[in-house]
Design a protein around this motif. Structure first.
Motif, short mmCIF file in Angstrom:
data_model
loop_
_atom_site.label_atom_id
_atom_site.label_comp_id
_atom_site.label_asym_id
_atom_site.label_seq_id
_atom_site.Cartn_x
_atom_site.Cartn_y
_atom_site.Cartn_z
N VAL A 147 0.84 -1.20 0.00
CA VAL A 147 0.00 0.00 0.00
C VAL A 147 0.88 1.26 0.00
N PHE A 148 1.93 1.25 0.82
CA PHE A 148 2.87 2.37 0.80
C PHE A 148 3.51 2.50 -0.59
N TYR A 202 0.07 2.14 10.22
CA TYR A 202 -0.06 1.30 9.03
C TYR A 202 -1.45 1.43 8.43
N PRO A 203 -1.58 1.19 7.12
CA PRO A 203 -2.91 1.23 6.52
C PRO A 203 -3.80 0.11 7.05
N ASP A 204 -5.10 0.39 7.10
CA ASP A 204 -6.03 -0.65 7.53
C ASP A 204 -6.30 -1.63 6.40
N ALA A 205 -7.22 -2.56 6.63
CA ALA A 205 -7.48 -3.62 5.65
C ALA A 205 -7.98 -3.06 4.32
N GLY A 253 -6.40 2.30 3.90
CA GLY A 253 -6.45 3.69 4.32
C GLY A 253 -6.25 3.82 5.81
N GLY A 254 -6.90 4.80 6.41
CA GLY A 254 -6.75 5.07 7.83
C GLY A 254 -6.21 6.47 8.03
N ALA A 264 -4.27 7.96 10.35
CA ALA A 264 -2.84 8.12 10.64
C ALA A 264 -2.00 7.76 9.42
N PHE A 265 -2.39 6.70 8.73
CA PHE A 265 -1.65 6.32 7.52
C PHE A 265 -1.69 7.42 6.47
N GLU A 266 -2.84 7.98 6.24
CA GLU A 266 -2.97 9.04 5.23
C GLU A 266 -2.09 10.23 5.58
N LYS A 267 -2.02 10.55 6.87
CA LYS A 267 -1.21 11.69 7.30
C LYS A 267 0.28 11.38 7.12
N VAL A 268 0.70 10.20 7.54
CA VAL A 268 2.14 9.90 7.48
C VAL A 268 2.61 9.75 6.04
N VAL A 269 1.80 9.12 5.17
CA VAL A 269 2.25 8.94 3.79
C VAL A 269 2.29 10.28 3.05
N ALA A 270 1.37 11.19 3.42
CA ALA A 270 1.41 12.54 2.83
C ALA A 270 2.66 13.29 3.28
N ASP A 271 3.02 13.14 4.56
CA ASP A 271 4.22 13.80 5.07
C ASP A 271 5.48 13.23 4.43
N GLN A 272 5.51 11.92 4.25
CA GLN A 272 6.68 11.30 3.63
C GLN A 272 6.82 11.73 2.17
#
Length: 301
Positions: free
Chosen positions: A48-49, A273-276, A279-280, A282-290
């Motif tokens: 997903v990442f 980590y992304p959910d099943a 998405g999620g 926290a995941f959306e926030k961290v992947v956008a920051d990365q």
């Protein structure tokens, strides 16, 4: 658009297998080398990442360590820190050889135990363009204390038995990767089982165990010390409620580094980590920051 292919590379005579993601357009693109955490494999949501990064124009090499997942190596479930760091070096070398990527724009991305690995791998290589360490394991003593005295004693006893048995060629004595509080597990916080095991896809035949001898190595492992010697720009994503990789010591290591920046998230270790459904919050926030960090440091075209 992107495409994914199965590839493999050699690490000290053993075959490691990986996914190679490529954007369908772009020439001489940066490539992100990605590895998972403690006993985990690439099928536990790293795809997903990688899909997000590839959609933004980056190639990705997502690999399994020796002894785990789709990679070779006997005995299975042997977690050797030195071998995994050698696997990182081999993966970096392979990434530089991939046609259509820019060998001067290799990025290291690691999460949890792999988040500590990329600090050491980045220091050793000295030529990577950037490093991303997500909820990283940085300090063996801090993580061992977080395990608690009961679990710590059980893991140590099994680790001694495993190491002694290995001298005589016996099958490994194992400990669980994630278990309930007080169990013989490397992660035994209350959120370990409900956080770690749901990352495993239903179709994956996953062993929630490793050779126990690593329990003697973890307390002596301090990848955070390498951070101040990493010359590449580094992003460290810290979970403030982390019960596995305590954030206090990670913050201290970042503060001592000249080339690292930190973003903190008010979540636990497994919430990032992304959910099943992929998405999620926290995941959306961290992947956008990365992605924001990567676009600023290693733009893709």
């Amino acid at each position: 658009m992107s495409e994914r292919s199965d590839v493999e590379f050699d690490s000290s005579g053993t075959t490691c297998r990986a996914w190679l993601y490529r954007p369908t357009d772009g020439v001489d693109v940066p490539i992100i080398v990605m590895g998972h955490g403690l006993g985990a494999v690439r099928r536990m949501r790293l795809d997903v990442f990688a899909e997000r990064f590839t959609a933004a124009g980056y190639a990705c090499l997502v690999f399994d360590y020796r002894h785990f997942g789709d990679s070779d190596g006997q005995p299975r479930q042997l977690l050797s820190i030195s071998r995994q760091l050698d696997d990182w070096a081999a993966a970096i070398a392979y990434a530089r050889s991939v046609p259509g990527v820019d060998p001067t724009k290799v990025v290291l991305w690691g999460t949890s135990f792999g988040g500590g690995h990329v600090m050491i791998a980045g220091r050793r290589d000295g030529r990577v363009a950037a490093v991303v360490a997500q909820c990283p394991f940085t300090d063996g003593i801090a993580s061992t204390l977080a395990l608690g005295p009961v679990s710590g004693a059980k893991v140590t006893a099994r680790a001694i038995a495993d190491l002694a048995g290995s001298v005589f060629g016996r099958a490994p004595v194992t400990v669980a990767l994630a278990g309930p509080p007080g169990s013989a597990a490397l992660m035994s916080a209350p959120d370990a089982v409900p956080g770690y095991l749901p990352l495993v896809p239903d179709e994956l035949d996953f062993a929630n165990e490793v050779a126990a001898r690593v329990g003697l190595a973890v307390p002596l492992h301090f990848p955070g010390r390498a951070l101040r010697h990493v010359s590449a720009p580094t992003l460290v994503c810290v979970c403030d409620r982390d019960t596995v990789a305590p954030p206090r010591t990670t913050v201290r290591y970042v503060d001592r580094s000249l080339n690292a920046r930190m973003i903190r998230y008010p979540v636990g270790h497994f919430d990032i980590y992304p959910d099943a459904d992929g998405g999620g919050e926290a995941f959306e926030k961290v992947v956008a920051d990365q992605l924001g960090f990567l676009r600023a440091i290693v733009p893709a075209g």
